[in-house]
Design a protein around this motif. Structure first.
Motif, PDB file in Angstrom:
ATOM      1  N   VAL A   8       7.603 -17.729   7.777  1.00  0.00           N
ATOM      2  CA  VAL A   8       6.822 -16.987   8.763  1.00  0.00           C
ATOM      3  C   VAL A   8       7.446 -17.231  10.134  1.00  0.00           C
ATOM      4  O   VAL A   8       7.621 -18.379  10.542  1.00  0.00           O
ATOM      5  CB  VAL A   8       5.339 -17.428   8.762  1.00  0.00           C
ATOM      6  CG1 VAL A   8       4.559 -16.638   9.815  1.00  0.00           C
ATOM      7  CG2 VAL A   8       4.729 -17.231   7.387  1.00  0.00           C
ATOM      8  N   LEU A  80       4.824 -12.433  12.527  1.00  0.00           N
ATOM      9  CA  LEU A  80       3.500 -12.324  13.120  1.00  0.00           C
ATOM     10  C   LEU A  80       3.643 -12.382  14.638  1.00  0.00           C
ATOM     11  O   LEU A  80       4.486 -13.126  15.152  1.00  0.00           O
ATOM     12  CB  LEU A  80       2.590 -13.475  12.668  1.00  0.00           C
ATOM     13  CG  LEU A  80       2.094 -13.478  11.224  1.00  0.00           C
ATOM     14  CD1 LEU A  80       1.340 -14.782  10.941  1.00  0.00           C
ATOM     15  CD2 LEU A  80       1.189 -12.287  10.951  1.00  0.00           C
ATOM     16  N   PRO A  86      -4.844 -14.523  11.542  1.00  0.00           N
ATOM     17  CA  PRO A  86      -4.873 -14.192  10.118  1.00  0.00           C
ATOM     18  C   PRO A  86      -6.200 -14.592   9.475  1.00  0.00           C
ATOM     19  O   PRO A  86      -6.841 -15.566   9.895  1.00  0.00           O
ATOM     20  CB  PRO A  86      -3.720 -15.017   9.533  1.00  0.00           C
ATOM     21  CG  PRO A  86      -2.886 -15.417  10.707  1.00  0.00           C
ATOM     22  CD  PRO A  86      -3.821 -15.520  11.864  1.00  0.00           C
ATOM     23  N   TRP A  90      -5.006 -15.482   4.224  1.00  0.00           N
ATOM     24  CA  TRP A  90      -3.785 -14.733   4.510  1.00  0.00           C
ATOM     25  C   TRP A  90      -2.564 -15.277   3.766  1.00  0.00           C
ATOM     26  O   TRP A  90      -1.805 -14.493   3.180  1.00  0.00           O
ATOM     27  CB  TRP A  90      -3.530 -14.721   6.019  1.00  0.00           C
ATOM     28  CG  TRP A  90      -2.387 -13.853   6.437  1.00  0.00           C
ATOM     29  CD1 TRP A  90      -2.414 -12.532   6.751  1.00  0.00           C
ATOM     30  CD2 TRP A  90      -1.019 -14.271   6.605  1.00  0.00           C
ATOM     31  NE1 TRP A  90      -1.160 -12.088   7.107  1.00  0.00           N
ATOM     32  CE2 TRP A  90      -0.286 -13.132   7.028  1.00  0.00           C
ATOM     33  CE3 TRP A  90      -0.343 -15.475   6.443  1.00  0.00           C
ATOM     34  CZ2 TRP A  90       1.085 -13.172   7.279  1.00  0.00           C
ATOM     35  CZ3 TRP A  90       1.029 -15.524   6.688  1.00  0.00           C
ATOM     36  CH2 TRP A  90       1.726 -14.385   7.096  1.00  0.00           C
ATOM     37  N   LEU A  94      -0.549 -12.990   1.248  1.00  0.00           N
ATOM     38  CA  LEU A  94       0.853 -12.690   1.536  1.00  0.00           C
ATOM     39  C   LEU A  94       1.696 -12.892   0.281  1.00  0.00           C
ATOM     40  O   LEU A  94       2.526 -12.036  -0.073  1.00  0.00           O
ATOM     41  CB  LEU A  94       1.365 -13.593   2.663  1.00  0.00           C
ATOM     42  CG  LEU A  94       2.876 -13.531   2.933  1.00  0.00           C
ATOM     43  CD1 LEU A  94       3.281 -12.162   3.466  1.00  0.00           C
ATOM     44  CD2 LEU A  94       3.291 -14.640   3.907  1.00  0.00           C
ATOM     45  N   GLN A 109       3.823  -4.338   4.892  1.00  0.00           N
ATOM     46  CA  GLN A 109       3.017  -4.496   6.106  1.00  0.00           C
ATOM     47  C   GLN A 109       1.635  -5.023   5.768  1.00  0.00           C
ATOM     48  O   GLN A 109       1.043  -4.660   4.748  1.00  0.00           O
ATOM     49  CB  GLN A 109       2.877  -3.152   6.828  1.00  0.00           C
ATOM     50  CG  GLN A 109       2.039  -3.211   8.098  1.00  0.00           C
ATOM     51  CD  GLN A 109       1.952  -1.868   8.800  1.00  0.00           C
ATOM     52  OE1 GLN A 109       2.815  -1.030   8.641  1.00  0.00           O
ATOM     53  NE2 GLN A 109       0.900  -1.670   9.580  1.00  0.00           N
ATOM     54  N   GLY A 110       1.106  -5.886   6.642  1.00  0.00           N
ATOM     55  CA  GLY A 110      -0.274  -6.318   6.521  1.00  0.00           C
ATOM     56  C   GLY A 110      -1.207  -5.304   7.157  1.00  0.00           C
ATOM     57  O   GLY A 110      -0.773  -4.312   7.754  1.00  0.00           O
ATOM     58  N   ASP A 141       2.109  -7.895  11.975  1.00  0.00           N
ATOM     59  CA  ASP A 141       2.094  -8.514  10.648  1.00  0.00           C
ATOM     60  C   ASP A 141       2.962  -7.659   9.724  1.00  0.00           C
ATOM     61  O   ASP A 141       2.501  -6.682   9.139  1.00  0.00           O
ATOM     62  CB  ASP A 141       0.670  -8.615  10.105  1.00  0.00           C
ATOM     63  CG  ASP A 141       0.612  -9.302   8.745  1.00  0.00           C
ATOM     64  OD1 ASP A 141       1.675  -9.667   8.219  1.00  0.00           O
ATOM     65  OD2 ASP A 141      -0.502  -9.450   8.202  1.00  0.00           O
ATOM     66  N   VAL A 187      -5.046  -9.350   9.238  1.00  0.00           N
ATOM     67  CA  VAL A 187      -5.113 -10.152  10.456  1.00  0.00           C
ATOM     68  C   VAL A 187      -5.991  -9.415  11.458  1.00  0.00           C
ATOM     69  O   VAL A 187      -6.149  -8.187  11.392  1.00  0.00           O
ATOM     70  CB  VAL A 187      -3.718 -10.404  11.082  1.00  0.00           C
ATOM     71  CG1 VAL A 187      -2.805 -11.136  10.116  1.00  0.00           C
ATOM     72  CG2 VAL A 187      -3.089  -9.106  11.552  1.00  0.00           C
TER      73      VAL A 187
END
Length: 335
Positions: A8, A80, A86, A90, A94, A109-110, A141, A187
């Motif tokens: 991350v 991020l 998040p 999360w 993920l 994509q989040g 994200d 998020v």
């Protein structure tokens, strides 16, 4: 998928929101890299023990993210922003999102939520921030397969702002043969406090738009999945204001009615265009005194400022060669 294959990356300027974000990323399966992109790093960042800090080049988030992903050998890199929060699950979501990505998927994509105030209409700035929830491939994200980043060279560091750099990368990743999709992790992106003049500062992004127009031609917005803008209207308003000013001076100097008539007509066009722009921004908002006066003042200033930044970008990038097609070089990486 093993979580050990995920890094991350969080670029930061040291905002207060960084600490609560990092505290939500306490997961043994993730490696967390913070890229300290402050120009002045004499005071070290205070981060939890599970976080590694890398020095950034202080040239904007695109360059900072490149520092982050290039520092990891892991299969996936999740980006991020430092002002998101998040959900507690999360990290687990993920891993699920990325495990479901086939070898043809280059990025996942989040999902963003932007909480807006209850009991009143949102301000102009709050509506702008809320628009992120519907954005495509935004790096608030966004996880990319490292192979896709390596194949495309990562983020374009000629784009120094948190503006368009994520959409531009997403286009190149897809053009190189990968697909992108949305995952299920979430998020929250709070609306951060800003000056009432924030809309003036954001006009600097028009210089970046000029680069994208140079690289990708007149259809660049469609290629990059970017909604239509108001630049043509801003240009027309600015031109009307310029004509009204020049002909008004000419009328005052020469005393000729013809110049006065042209000045009056141009001034009417400028006033009508500015009024339409201000009304479009005021109508959906709270319409209190503070918001209305801010919208009126900034609606006068935005058109010429937007045009000035566009021209600045056009001049800077006038000799930049158009982007050439990218040969698909996608690696078949097992999910």
């Amino acid at each position: 998928m093993s979580g050990a294959n995920i890094t991350v990356v969080v670029p930061t300027l040291g905002r207060r929101s960084l600490t609560p974000l990092l505290n939500l990323l306490r997961d043994d399966a993730l490696r967390v890299l913070v890229v300290d992109d402050r120009a002045d790093r004499r005071q070290p960042l205070a981060v939890p023990e599970h976080v590694t800090v890398l020095p950034g080049p202080a040239r904007g988030p695109a360059a900072a993210r490149n520092v982050g992903w290039r520092a990891t050998p892991h299969e996936w890199v999740a980006f991020l922003d430092d002002d998101v929060l998040p959900d507690p699950d999360w990290p687990a979501r993920l891993r699920t999102d990325l495990a479901a990505a086939g070898p043809e998927v280059g990025g996942v994509q989040g999902r963003l939520r932007v909480p807006l105030p209850a009991g009143r209409a949102p301000t102009d700035w709050e509506r702008v921030t809320a628009g992120l929830a519907d954005g495509a491939w935004i790096t608030a994200d966004m996880a990319y397969r490292r192979a896709a980043l390596a194949a495309t060279g990562g983020f374009d560091e000629r784009l120094p702002r948190a503006f368009r750099e994520d959409a531009e990368l997403a286009f190149r990743v897809r053009r190189a043969g990968w697909t992108l999709r949305r995952g299920e992790r979430r998020v929250t992106h709070p609306v951060r406090p800003e000056s009432r003049w924030i809309s003036l500062r954001t006009q600097r992004g028009n210089a970046d738009d000029a680069l994208l127009r140079r690289l990708y031609g007149p259809g660049w917005r469609d290629l990059l999945d970017i909604p239509p803008g108001r630049r043509r209207r801003h240009a027309a308003i600015t031109a009307a204001a310029a004509v009204a000013t020049v002909t008004g001076i000419a009328a005052a100097v020469t005393g000729r009615r013809g110049w006065a008539g042209v000045a009056a007509l141009a001034a009417t066009g400028w006033a009508a265009g500015t009024a339409e722009f201000a009304a479009a921004r005021i109508a959906p908002g709270p319409r209190d005194r503070h918001e209305v006066t801010t919208m009126l003042a900034t609606s006068v200033a935005i058109p010429p400022l937007a045009v000035a930044h566009w021209l600045r970008g056009w001049w800077r990038w006038r000799a930049e060669p158009p982007a050439v097609p990218v040969r698909p070089v996608r690696e078949a990486v097992a999910a």
